[in-house]
Design a protein around this motif. Structure first.
Motif, PDB file in Angstrom:
ATOM      1  N   ASP A 124     -27.634  -9.787  37.930  1.00  0.00           N
ATOM      2  CA  ASP A 124     -27.556  -8.331  38.048  1.00  0.00           C
ATOM      3  C   ASP A 124     -27.557  -7.621  36.705  1.00  0.00           C
ATOM      4  OD1 ASP A 124     -25.072  -9.290  37.283  1.00  0.00           O
ATOM      5  OD2 ASP A 124     -23.961  -7.831  38.477  1.00  0.00           O
ATOM      6  N   LYS A 125     -27.908  -8.301  35.642  1.00  0.00           N
ATOM      7  CA  LYS A 125     -27.901  -7.662  34.323  1.00  0.00           C
ATOM      8  C   LYS A 125     -29.204  -7.926  33.575  1.00  0.00           C
ATOM      9  CE  LYS A 125     -24.104  -9.875  33.305  1.00  0.00           C
ATOM     10  NZ  LYS A 125     -23.430  -8.633  33.550  1.00  0.00           N
ATOM     11  N   ARG A 126     -29.456  -7.063  32.624  1.00  0.00           N
ATOM     12  CA  ARG A 126     -30.644  -7.176  31.777  1.00  0.00           C
ATOM     13  C   ARG A 126     -30.248  -7.869  30.479  1.00  0.00           C
ATOM     14  NH1 ARG A 126     -34.195  -2.101  29.318  1.00  0.00           N
ATOM     15  NH2 ARG A 126     -36.027  -3.353  28.805  1.00  0.00           N
ATOM     16  N   VAL A 127     -31.046  -8.853  30.068  1.00  0.00           N
ATOM     17  CA  VAL A 127     -30.833  -9.549  28.801  1.00  0.00           C
ATOM     18  C   VAL A 127     -32.100  -9.416  27.973  1.00  0.00           C
ATOM     19  CG1 VAL A 127     -30.417 -11.785  27.685  1.00  0.00           C
ATOM     20  CG2 VAL A 127     -29.121 -11.161  29.745  1.00  0.00           C
ATOM     21  N   ILE A 128     -31.941  -8.871  26.768  1.00  0.00           N
ATOM     22  CA  ILE A 128     -33.047  -8.721  25.823  1.00  0.00           C
ATOM     23  C   ILE A 128     -32.708  -9.562  24.602  1.00  0.00           C
ATOM     24  CG2 ILE A 128     -34.384  -7.126  24.397  1.00  0.00           C
ATOM     25  CD1 ILE A 128     -33.437  -4.872  26.321  1.00  0.00           C
ATOM     26  N   ILE A 129     -33.617 -10.436  24.202  1.00  0.00           N
ATOM     27  CA  ILE A 129     -33.359 -11.350  23.094  1.00  0.00           C
ATOM     28  C   ILE A 129     -34.358 -11.082  21.971  1.00  0.00           C
ATOM     29  CG2 ILE A 129     -33.153 -13.759  22.384  1.00  0.00           C
ATOM     30  CD1 ILE A 129     -32.550 -14.412  25.357  1.00  0.00           C
ATOM     31  N   ALA A 130     -33.813 -10.829  20.774  1.00  0.00           N
ATOM     32  CA  ALA A 130     -34.623 -10.612  19.577  1.00  0.00           C
ATOM     33  C   ALA A 130     -34.701 -11.927  18.807  1.00  0.00           C
ATOM     34  CB  ALA A 130     -34.003  -9.522  18.713  1.00  0.00           C
ATOM     35  N   GLY A 158     -32.204 -18.375  32.749  1.00  0.00           N
ATOM     36  CA  GLY A 158     -32.791 -18.595  34.073  1.00  0.00           C
ATOM     37  C   GLY A 158     -31.843 -19.370  34.978  1.00  0.00           C
ATOM     38  N   PHE A 159     -31.132 -20.314  34.425  1.00  0.00           N
ATOM     39  CA  PHE A 159     -30.180 -21.129  35.176  1.00  0.00           C
ATOM     40  C   PHE A 159     -29.080 -20.273  35.799  1.00  0.00           C
ATOM     41  CE2 PHE A 159     -26.598 -24.103  35.600  1.00  0.00           C
ATOM     42  CZ  PHE A 159     -27.224 -25.147  36.278  1.00  0.00           C
ATOM     43  N   ILE A 160     -28.701 -19.184  35.131  1.00  0.00           N
ATOM     44  CA  ILE A 160     -27.645 -18.319  35.673  1.00  0.00           C
ATOM     45  C   ILE A 160     -28.226 -17.097  36.397  1.00  0.00           C
ATOM     46  CG2 ILE A 160     -25.888 -19.150  34.065  1.00  0.00           C
ATOM     47  CD1 ILE A 160     -26.209 -16.530  32.475  1.00  0.00           C
ATOM     48  N   GLY A 161     -29.537 -17.115  36.638  1.00  0.00           N
ATOM     49  CA  GLY A 161     -30.151 -16.088  37.470  1.00  0.00           C
ATOM     50  C   GLY A 161     -30.757 -14.911  36.745  1.00  0.00           C
ATOM     51  N   ILE A 162     -30.939 -15.023  35.437  1.00  0.00           N
ATOM     52  CA  ILE A 162     -31.457 -13.913  34.633  1.00  0.00           C
ATOM     53  C   ILE A 162     -32.808 -14.292  34.049  1.00  0.00           C
ATOM     54  CG2 ILE A 162     -31.078 -12.551  32.526  1.00  0.00           C
ATOM     55  CD1 ILE A 162     -28.039 -12.919  33.049  1.00  0.00           C
ATOM     56  N   THR A 163     -33.762 -13.377  34.137  1.00  0.00           N
ATOM     57  CA  THR A 163     -35.041 -13.554  33.456  1.00  0.00           C
ATOM     58  C   THR A 163     -34.978 -12.715  32.183  1.00  0.00           C
ATOM     59  OG1 THR A 163     -36.190 -13.841  35.556  1.00  0.00           O
ATOM     60  CG2 THR A 163     -37.544 -13.281  33.629  1.00  0.00           C
ATOM     61  N   PRO A 164     -34.760 -13.347  31.027  1.00  0.00           N
ATOM     62  CA  PRO A 164     -34.616 -12.565  29.797  1.00  0.00           C
ATOM     63  C   PRO A 164     -35.946 -11.988  29.330  1.00  0.00           C
ATOM     64  CG  PRO A 164     -34.553 -14.900  29.295  1.00  0.00           C
ATOM     65  CD  PRO A 164     -34.639 -14.787  30.791  1.00  0.00           C
ATOM     66  N   GLU A 165     -35.834 -10.893  28.583  1.00  0.00           N
ATOM     67  CA  GLU A 165     -36.988 -10.281  27.927  1.00  0.00           C
ATOM     68  C   GLU A 165     -36.913 -10.641  26.444  1.00  0.00           C
ATOM     69  OE1 GLU A 165     -37.401  -6.006  29.268  1.00  0.00           O
ATOM     70  OE2 GLU A 165     -35.472  -6.575  30.149  1.00  0.00           O
ATOM     71  N   PHE A 166     -38.045 -10.851  25.810  1.00  0.00           N
ATOM     72  CA  PHE A 166     -38.065 -11.271  24.416  1.00  0.00           C
ATOM     73  C   PHE A 166     -38.880 -10.321  23.555  1.00  0.00           C
ATOM     74  CE2 PHE A 166     -37.210 -15.137  26.752  1.00  0.00           C
ATOM     75  CZ  PHE A 166     -36.228 -15.754  25.995  1.00  0.00           C
ATOM     76  N   VAL A 167     -38.420 -10.150  22.334  1.00  0.00           N
ATOM     77  CA  VAL A 167     -39.208  -9.551  21.273  1.00  0.00           C
ATOM     78  C   VAL A 167     -39.091 -10.532  20.111  1.00  0.00           C
ATOM     79  CG1 VAL A 167     -37.278  -8.124  20.449  1.00  0.00           C
ATOM     80  CG2 VAL A 167     -39.612  -7.507  19.856  1.00  0.00           C
ATOM     81  N   ALA A 168     -40.202 -10.821  19.449  1.00  0.00           N
ATOM     82  CA  ALA A 168     -40.176 -11.878  18.436  1.00  0.00           C
ATOM     83  C   ALA A 168     -40.849 -11.450  17.144  1.00  0.00           C
ATOM     84  CB  ALA A 168     -40.858 -13.134  18.974  1.00  0.00           C
ATOM     85  N   ALA A 169     -40.224 -11.854  16.054  1.00  0.00           N
ATOM     86  CA  ALA A 169     -40.827 -11.746  14.725  1.00  0.00           C
ATOM     87  C   ALA A 169     -41.059 -13.180  14.260  1.00  0.00           C
ATOM     88  CB  ALA A 169     -39.908 -11.000  13.771  1.00  0.00           C
ATOM     89  N   ASP A 170     -42.315 -13.575  14.193  1.00  0.00           N
ATOM     90  CA  ASP A 170     -42.670 -14.947  13.829  1.00  0.00           C
ATOM     91  C   ASP A 170     -43.299 -15.001  12.444  1.00  0.00           C
ATOM     92  OD1 ASP A 170     -41.860 -16.277  16.200  1.00  0.00           O
ATOM     93  OD2 ASP A 170     -43.634 -15.507  17.226  1.00  0.00           O
ATOM     94  N   GLY A 171     -43.147 -16.142  11.794  1.00  0.00           N
ATOM     95  CA  GLY A 171     -43.755 -16.350  10.488  1.00  0.00           C
ATOM     96  C   GLY A 171     -43.047 -15.629   9.358  1.00  0.00           C
TER      97      GLY A 171
END
Length: 195
Positions: A124-130, A158-171
């Protein structure tokens, strides 16, 4: 841990902001979490932000005695949105973030086992991962098999029922120009996430 509020409405939305980078103000993931939270607060008057710096105020690594303290889990469960700064250290999450996750992945609280397998209870919550990664780890790249940051975080949430959103800085370790380009692109993505 810091708390601040934007009280222009009665409805309070709670954002839990977690930072786990050891590089302080030079941290790309911290710049991204700050941008995400600022944008979310700007679009949702009445937001309360709880900021937990997992480096400045570390959580002890998991022991049997530590299981009795549920304050970290309670804080996670109370949040509507969780914004996590996750730099890649040695191909995976920092130990500071792992210690926090060990308090959040709790049987009977955020997941349970059923006759049909595990079931997430925290959807029931939103997770955003930088994410901040020194190299490039996309599928097909020479280092793709070593990417255990995004894949791990996608799996545990995902195991706890959340589909996280990602933003990434690579390199970001590939030189100053690449770092700036990656940071600028990721900061642009924070606009999309706040929409």
């Amino acid at each position: 841990m810091l708390r601040y509020q934007n009280n222009t409405k009665e409805t309070i939305v709670t954002i839990l902001q977690l930072d786990s980078s050891i590089t302080g103000e030079n941290s790309v993931s911290r710049q991204l979490t700050r941008s995400i939270v600022e944008r979310l607060v700007a679009t949702a008057p009445g937001t309360e932000v709880i900021h937990r710096d997992l480096v400045a105020d570390p959580i002890d690594h998991l022991t049997l005695g530590a299981l009795a303290d549920s304050s970290v889990l309670d804080e996670f469960l109370a949040a509507d949105t969780v914004v996590i700064g996750a730099p890649m250290y040695n191909f995976t999450v920092p130990t500071q973030l792992k210690a926090w996750l060990d308090r959040v992945l709790v049987a009977g609280k955020t997941f349970r086992y059923t006759e049909n397998g595990p079931e997430g209870l925290a959807g029931d919550k939103r997770v955003i991962i930088a994410l901040a990664r020194g190299g490039f780890y996309e599928v097909g790249s020479p280092a793709s098999a070593l990417e255990h940051l995004e894949t791990y975080l996608r799996g545990v949430f995902g195991f706890i029922g959340i589909t996280p959103e990602f933003v990434a800085a690579d390199g970001i370790a590939m030189g100053p120009e690449q770092r700036e380009a990656s940071l600028a692109s990721a900061l642009d993505d924070t606009v999309r996430l706040a929409a």
